[in-house]
Design a protein around this motif. Structure first.
Motif, PDB file in Angstrom:
ATOM      1  N   SER A  30     -76.701  -4.719 -74.036  1.00 24.13           N
ATOM      2  CA  SER A  30     -76.764  -4.593 -72.575  1.00 24.13           C
ATOM      3  C   SER A  30     -76.121  -3.302 -72.077  1.00 24.13           C
ATOM      4  O   SER A  30     -76.234  -2.980 -70.896  1.00 24.13           O
ATOM      5  CB  SER A  30     -76.102  -5.797 -71.910  1.00 24.13           C
ATOM      6  N   MET A  31     -75.454  -2.564 -72.962  1.00 25.47           N
ATOM      7  CA  MET A  31     -74.849  -1.288 -72.570  1.00 25.47           C
ATOM      8  C   MET A  31     -75.761  -0.110 -72.876  1.00 25.47           C
ATOM      9  O   MET A  31     -75.414   1.034 -72.596  1.00 25.47           O
ATOM     10  CB  MET A  31     -73.512  -1.112 -73.284  1.00 25.47           C
ATOM     11  N   TYR A  32     -76.910  -0.373 -73.481  1.00 25.35           N
ATOM     12  CA  TYR A  32     -77.835   0.685 -73.863  1.00 25.35           C
ATOM     13  C   TYR A  32     -79.009   0.768 -72.907  1.00 25.35           C
ATOM     14  O   TYR A  32     -79.602  -0.248 -72.545  1.00 25.35           O
ATOM     15  CB  TYR A  32     -78.389   0.431 -75.268  1.00 25.35           C
ATOM     16  N   ALA A  33     -79.345   1.990 -72.527  1.00 23.77           N
ATOM     17  CA  ALA A  33     -80.638   2.234 -71.910  1.00 23.77           C
ATOM     18  C   ALA A  33     -81.676   2.208 -73.026  1.00 23.77           C
ATOM     19  O   ALA A  33     -81.395   2.619 -74.155  1.00 23.77           O
ATOM     20  CB  ALA A  33     -80.642   3.583 -71.208  1.00 23.77           C
ATOM     21  N   TRP A  53     -79.762   0.031 -68.505  1.00 26.59           N
ATOM     22  CA  TRP A  53     -79.118  -1.034 -69.249  1.00 26.59           C
ATOM     23  C   TRP A  53     -79.234  -2.382 -68.542  1.00 26.59           C
ATOM     24  O   TRP A  53     -79.354  -3.421 -69.178  1.00 26.59           O
ATOM     25  CB  TRP A  53     -77.651  -0.692 -69.516  1.00 26.59           C
ATOM     26  N   GLY A  54     -79.224  -2.380 -67.206  1.00 28.86           N
ATOM     27  CA  GLY A  54     -79.306  -3.638 -66.474  1.00 28.86           C
ATOM     28  C   GLY A  54     -80.721  -3.997 -66.056  1.00 28.86           C
ATOM     29  O   GLY A  54     -80.962  -5.091 -65.537  1.00 28.86           O
ATOM     30  N   ASP A  73     -84.918  -8.155 -71.892  1.00 26.55           N
ATOM     31  CA  ASP A  73     -84.222  -9.436 -71.818  1.00 26.55           C
ATOM     32  C   ASP A  73     -82.925  -9.261 -72.604  1.00 26.55           C
ATOM     33  O   ASP A  73     -82.930  -9.307 -73.842  1.00 26.55           O
ATOM     34  CB  ASP A  73     -85.098 -10.539 -72.421  1.00 26.55           C
ATOM     35  N   ASN A  74     -81.835  -9.044 -71.886  1.00 25.10           N
ATOM     36  CA  ASN A  74     -80.566  -8.775 -72.563  1.00 25.10           C
ATOM     37  C   ASN A  74     -80.043  -9.989 -73.328  1.00 25.10           C
ATOM     38  O   ASN A  74     -79.287  -9.840 -74.291  1.00 25.10           O
ATOM     39  CB  ASN A  74     -79.526  -8.283 -71.561  1.00 25.10           C
ATOM     40  N   ALA A  75     -80.450 -11.176 -72.927  1.00 24.53           N
ATOM     41  CA  ALA A  75     -80.034 -12.382 -73.647  1.00 24.53           C
ATOM     42  C   ALA A  75     -80.687 -12.457 -75.021  1.00 24.53           C
ATOM     43  O   ALA A  75     -80.147 -13.088 -75.938  1.00 24.53           O
ATOM     44  CB  ALA A  75     -80.368 -13.626 -72.837  1.00 24.53           C
ATOM     45  N   LEU A 103     -81.114   7.002 -68.401  1.00 26.40           N
ATOM     46  CA  LEU A 103     -82.454   6.620 -68.824  1.00 26.40           C
ATOM     47  C   LEU A 103     -82.920   7.521 -69.972  1.00 26.40           C
ATOM     48  O   LEU A 103     -82.803   8.741 -69.908  1.00 26.40           O
ATOM     49  CB  LEU A 103     -83.430   6.738 -67.657  1.00 26.40           C
ATOM     50  N   THR A 104     -83.480   6.908 -70.994  1.00 31.45           N
ATOM     51  CA  THR A 104     -83.912   7.649 -72.187  1.00 31.45           C
ATOM     52  C   THR A 104     -85.290   8.247 -71.947  1.00 31.45           C
ATOM     53  O   THR A 104     -86.288   7.783 -72.481  1.00 31.45           O
ATOM     54  CB  THR A 104     -83.943   6.730 -73.413  1.00 31.45           C
TER      55      THR A 104
END
Length: 123
Positions: A30-33, A53-54, A73-75, A103-104
């Motif tokens: 969740s900390m990664y773009a 990330w969010g 889906d960060n989960a 943003l990558t």
């Protein structure tokens, strides 16, 4: 060790749809773009789509705007690329990318790459 594993590629007729998935073995996902890039034969790797990330911010290459949608889906530690109205020029190997910065949207912002999944669009 960070691993990004793409799936969902394949052969589809022009006008069809595919959904790519990228499963990430990142404890702090969740900390990664996250983003998607693609590389067609004989061409440079190019940016396709990115998501913050969010998930609140996204960006797209002009060539795919209105046809592709990136989500995450960060989960589930997973990022998706829904591709609709596919064209033969979308044929390429699609790579998942993870970055610790913004943003990558460029390769310089990517810290980790997946191995790629082939997408082939027939006319």
């Amino acid at each position: 060790q960070v691993q990004l594993v793409e799936s969902g590629g394949g052969l589809v007729q022009a006008g069809g749809s595919l959904r790519l998935s990228c499963a990430a073995s990142i404890r702090t996902f969740s900390m990664y773009a996250m983003g998607w890039f693609r590389q067609a034969p004989g061409k440079e790797r190019e940016f396709v789509a990115a998501i913050s990330w969010g998930g609140s911010r996204t960006d797209y290459a002009d060539s795919v705007k209105g046809r592709f949608t990136i989500s995450r889906d960060n989960a589930k530690n997973t990022v998706y690329l829904q591709m609709n109205s596919l064209k033969p020029e979308d044929t390429a190997v699609y790579y998942c990318a993870a970055g610790r910065g913004g943003l990558t949207t460029t390769q310089a912002m990517v810290n980790h790459w997946g191995q790629g999944t082939q997408v082939t669009v027939s006319s």
